[in-house]
Design a protein around this motif. Sequence first.
Motif, PDB file in Angstrom:
ATOM      1  N   ARG A   1       0.821  -1.216   0.000  1.00 14.95           N
ATOM      2  CA  ARG A   1       0.000   0.000   0.000  1.00 14.95           C
ATOM      3  C   ARG A   1       0.854   1.264   0.000  1.00 14.95           C
ATOM      4  NH1 ARG A   1      -5.439  -0.795   1.157  1.00 14.95           N
ATOM      5  NH2 ARG A   1      -5.979  -2.966   1.671  1.00 14.95           N
ATOM      6  N   PHE A   2       2.095   1.185   0.481  1.00 11.13           N
ATOM      7  CA  PHE A   2       2.975   2.347   0.384  1.00 11.13           C
ATOM      8  C   PHE A   2       3.236   2.703  -1.079  1.00 11.13           C
ATOM      9  CE2 PHE A   2       4.311   0.624   4.594  1.00 11.13           C
ATOM     10  CZ  PHE A   2       4.002   1.743   5.362  1.00 11.13           C
ATOM     11  N   VAL A   3       3.450   1.680  -1.893  1.00 14.80           N
ATOM     12  CA  VAL A   3       3.727   1.902  -3.318  1.00 14.80           C
ATOM     13  C   VAL A   3       2.453   2.202  -4.089  1.00 14.80           C
ATOM     14  CG1 VAL A   3       4.746   0.884  -5.389  1.00 14.80           C
ATOM     15  CG2 VAL A   3       5.747   0.409  -3.151  1.00 14.80           C
ATOM     16  N   SER A   4       1.386   1.463  -3.814  1.00  8.15           N
ATOM     17  CA  SER A   4       0.139   1.668  -4.564  1.00  8.15           C
ATOM     18  C   SER A   4      -0.452   3.052  -4.300  1.00  8.15           C
ATOM     19  CB  SER A   4      -0.872   0.586  -4.198  1.00  8.15           C
ATOM     20  OG  SER A   4      -1.205   0.642  -2.809  1.00  8.15           O
ATOM     21  N   ALA A   5      -0.299   3.550  -3.068  1.00  2.47           N
ATOM     22  CA  ALA A   5      -0.784   4.900  -2.777  1.00  2.47           C
ATOM     23  C   ALA A   5       0.037   5.966  -3.486  1.00  2.47           C
ATOM     24  CB  ALA A   5      -0.760   5.143  -1.268  1.00  2.47           C
ATOM     25  N   ALA A   6       1.305   5.636  -3.795  1.00  3.29           N
ATOM     26  CA  ALA A   6       2.175   6.605  -4.472  1.00  3.29           C
ATOM     27  C   ALA A   6       1.992   6.614  -5.978  1.00  3.29           C
ATOM     28  CB  ALA A   6       3.633   6.322  -4.133  1.00  3.29           C
ATOM     29  N   VAL A   7       1.529   5.505  -6.560  1.00  4.60           N
ATOM     30  CA  VAL A   7       1.461   5.417  -8.027  1.00  4.60           C
ATOM     31  C   VAL A   7       0.045   5.579  -8.568  1.00  4.60           C
ATOM     32  CG1 VAL A   7       3.479   3.928  -8.121  1.00  4.60           C
ATOM     33  CG2 VAL A   7       1.209   2.895  -8.019  1.00  4.60           C
TER      34      VAL A   7
ATOM     35  N   PHE B   1      15.723   9.677  -3.669  1.00  6.59           N
ATOM     36  CA  PHE B   1      14.655  10.687  -3.644  1.00  6.59           C
ATOM     37  C   PHE B   1      13.282  10.023  -3.553  1.00  6.59           C
ATOM     38  CE2 PHE B   1      11.458  12.831  -6.259  1.00  6.59           C
ATOM     39  CZ  PHE B   1      11.283  13.993  -5.534  1.00  6.59           C
ATOM     40  N   LEU B   2      13.015   9.021  -4.414  1.00  4.00           N
ATOM     41  CA  LEU B   2      11.712   8.355  -4.396  1.00  4.00           C
ATOM     42  C   LEU B   2      11.467   7.654  -3.056  1.00  4.00           C
ATOM     43  CD1 LEU B   2      11.641   6.793  -7.988  1.00  4.00           C
ATOM     44  CD2 LEU B   2      10.427   8.819  -7.183  1.00  4.00           C
ATOM     45  N   LEU B   3      12.518   7.025  -2.520  1.00  5.91           N
ATOM     46  CA  LEU B   3      12.362   6.315  -1.251  1.00  5.91           C
ATOM     47  C   LEU B   3      12.049   7.280  -0.113  1.00  5.91           C
ATOM     48  CD1 LEU B   3      12.596   3.462  -0.027  1.00  5.91           C
ATOM     49  CD2 LEU B   3      14.987   3.978   0.471  1.00  5.91           C
TER      50      LEU B   3
ATOM     51  N   TYR C   1      13.580  17.142   1.522  1.00  2.00           N
ATOM     52  CA  TYR C   1      14.639  16.464   0.767  1.00  2.00           C
ATOM     53  C   TYR C   1      15.678  17.463   0.272  1.00  2.00           C
ATOM     54  CZ  TYR C   1      16.968  14.093  -3.093  1.00  2.00           C
ATOM     55  OH  TYR C   1      17.921  13.579  -3.945  1.00  2.00           O
ATOM     56  N   TYR C   2      15.235  18.579  -0.293  1.00  4.98           N
ATOM     57  CA  TYR C   2      16.176  19.562  -0.839  1.00  4.98           C
ATOM     58  C   TYR C   2      17.072  20.123   0.262  1.00  4.98           C
ATOM     59  CZ  TYR C   2      17.971  23.691  -3.176  1.00  4.98           C
ATOM     60  OH  TYR C   2      18.802  24.646  -3.692  1.00  4.98           O
TER      61      TYR C   2
ATOM     62  N   TRP D   1      23.031  12.317   4.717  1.00  4.31           N
ATOM     63  CA  TRP D   1      22.452  11.001   4.946  1.00  4.31           C
ATOM     64  C   TRP D   1      21.619  10.494   3.767  1.00  4.31           C
ATOM     65  CZ3 TRP D   1      17.062  10.578   5.175  1.00  4.31           C
ATOM     66  CH2 TRP D   1      16.361  11.782   5.290  1.00  4.31           C
ATOM     67  N   LEU D   2      21.426  11.348   2.784  1.00  5.22           N
ATOM     68  CA  LEU D   2      20.702  10.949   1.573  1.00  5.22           C
ATOM     69  C   LEU D   2      21.640  10.498   0.456  1.00  5.22           C
ATOM     70  CD1 LEU D   2      17.961  13.720   1.434  1.00  5.22           C
ATOM     71  CD2 LEU D   2      17.645  11.310   1.983  1.00  5.22           C
ATOM     72  N   GLN D   3      22.909  10.354   0.741  1.00  4.84           N
ATOM     73  CA  GLN D   3      23.866   9.850  -0.256  1.00  4.84           C
ATOM     74  C   GLN D   3      23.616   8.358  -0.500  1.00  4.84           C
ATOM     75  OE1 GLN D   3      25.983  11.814  -1.792  1.00  4.84           O
ATOM     76  NE2 GLN D   3      27.062  10.264  -2.982  1.00  4.84           N
ATOM     77  N   PRO D   4      23.469   7.922  -1.749  1.00  9.08           N
ATOM     78  CA  PRO D   4      23.213   6.495  -2.011  1.00  9.08           C
ATOM     79  C   PRO D   4      24.431   5.648  -1.676  1.00  9.08           C
ATOM     80  CG  PRO D   4      23.535   7.675  -4.075  1.00  9.08           C
ATOM     81  CD  PRO D   4      23.480   8.715  -2.999  1.00  9.08           C
ATOM     82  N   PRO D   5      24.229   4.472  -1.131  1.00  3.35           N
ATOM     83  CA  PRO D   5      25.371   3.591  -0.812  1.00  3.35           C
ATOM     84  C   PRO D   5      26.066   3.097  -2.082  1.00  3.35           C
ATOM     85  CG  PRO D   5      23.282   2.474  -0.431  1.00  3.35           C
ATOM     86  CD  PRO D   5      22.944   3.889  -0.730  1.00  3.35           C
ATOM     87  N   ASP D   6      27.282   2.594  -1.886  1.00  2.00           N
ATOM     88  CA  ASP D   6      28.088   2.179  -3.037  1.00  2.00           C
ATOM     89  C   ASP D   6      27.474   0.995  -3.794  1.00  2.00           C
ATOM     90  OD1 ASP D   6      29.910   4.161  -2.504  1.00  2.00           O
ATOM     91  OD2 ASP D   6      31.195   2.881  -1.262  1.00  2.00           O
ATOM     92  N   PHE D   7      26.913   0.027  -3.058  1.00  2.00           N
ATOM     93  CA  PHE D   7      26.349  -1.135  -3.745  1.00  2.00           C
ATOM     94  C   PHE D   7      25.156  -0.741  -4.620  1.00  2.00           C
ATOM     95  CE2 PHE D   7      23.587  -0.892  -0.061  1.00  2.00           C
ATOM     96  CZ  PHE D   7      22.351  -1.320  -0.520  1.00  2.00           C
ATOM     97  N   LEU D   8      24.383   0.248  -4.138  1.00  5.73           N
ATOM     98  CA  LEU D   8      23.247   0.713  -4.932  1.00  5.73           C
ATOM     99  C   LEU D   8      23.718   1.474  -6.166  1.00  5.73           C
ATOM    100  CD1 LEU D   8      20.142   0.879  -5.023  1.00  5.73           C
ATOM    101  CD2 LEU D   8      20.318   3.048  -3.790  1.00  5.73           C
TER     102      LEU D   8
END
Length: 354
Positions: free
Chosen positions: A171-177, A212-214, A296-297, A311-318
């Motif tokens: 429902r987190f995703v369905s409410a967003a899309v 950003f989306l997360l 976010y900004y 803290w919004l920097q994406p990790p290396d594996f991602l």
Amino acid sequence: MAACNTSARGRMPLFLIAVLFLLQISNSIGFRRILSSSIGRLHNTPFSRQQQEKQQQHNNDKNRLLLDLRGGAKRSRTASLSSTSSSKSKSKKRSATGKVKVGAAAAAEKESKSALSDTLSKYKKILPLTRLYITLVGLATLVSLILGEEMTQATLALDPTRIIYGMQVWRFVSAAVFLGAPSIGWLMSGYYLFEYGSTLERTFGTAQHFMFLLSQIGLLSIFSILTGQPFFGSSMVTAMLHVLSRSMPNQKVKWLIFTVPYWSLPYGLMATDVLQAQSAMAALPHILGILSGHVYYFHKFIWPKLGHVDWLQPPDFLRKRLEPDTSSDSGKESISKALKNRKRSKGRKLGSSK
């Protein structure tokens, strides 16, 4: 005796007269039959047939000349129904077996295939996360059309009770899309989602766009639960637009027929929805989007400049997963830096401590 002879002599001329009269009648009838048969034979002679054909041809020439003098009319205009139908059938047969119709059918099939391939190629050219988001929007809209309004509300809406106790985390995703039923507003929201989402992903990268989306799904889920909003798809669009407008606030852009600064676009979108709905409550999703986008900004672009951790920097594996080209470039840069350090250390081995 004498009396009998005289009476017989008197009857003979009458008998002869009657016989001659009958012979005359029969001769006249036979003569007429012979005359009629002879006339018929004369009409059937080859000479008479040639004359009839010449006369018919002469009449046809006259008719053709008259038609030409009237303005070039053709005989096919006065043709009978059977002749027209036969000509049409002949033309159909020719077109069915000829190269022209086969070539046209092949060209139409080729055009349809090319149009489908062009659409698929354009779809594949969309950046990955934006393509995934647009696909989920289409699927959610299709599910809503199948289930109906009530079942869609019960299945896709953001319901904290069902999320916590029923583990319905989709429902987190369905409410967003979910952007609502197909309408002009739905089309505009889909266009804004494609336009601003592609720009964000192209500007900051796929991995950063994922962060950003997360973050927006998390923040807007909290805001929507507090305000009682079942869906926040329009808030996501406003958040994207707000982040872009803050990145280049004074740039002049076109909105409807006006030229306005970029920072005012989210508020213009909010005003448009309020005027269409004729209700002030239509501004609430946009206000939530502006708030979450500003959070976010601030933490991405202003907080690190103040000396704090990003803290919004994406990790290396991602980043390696979503941006393999960028990760290979960063690997090359690290190798080049190591080589430069080796040259500066006057030939020390890479594994030595001194």
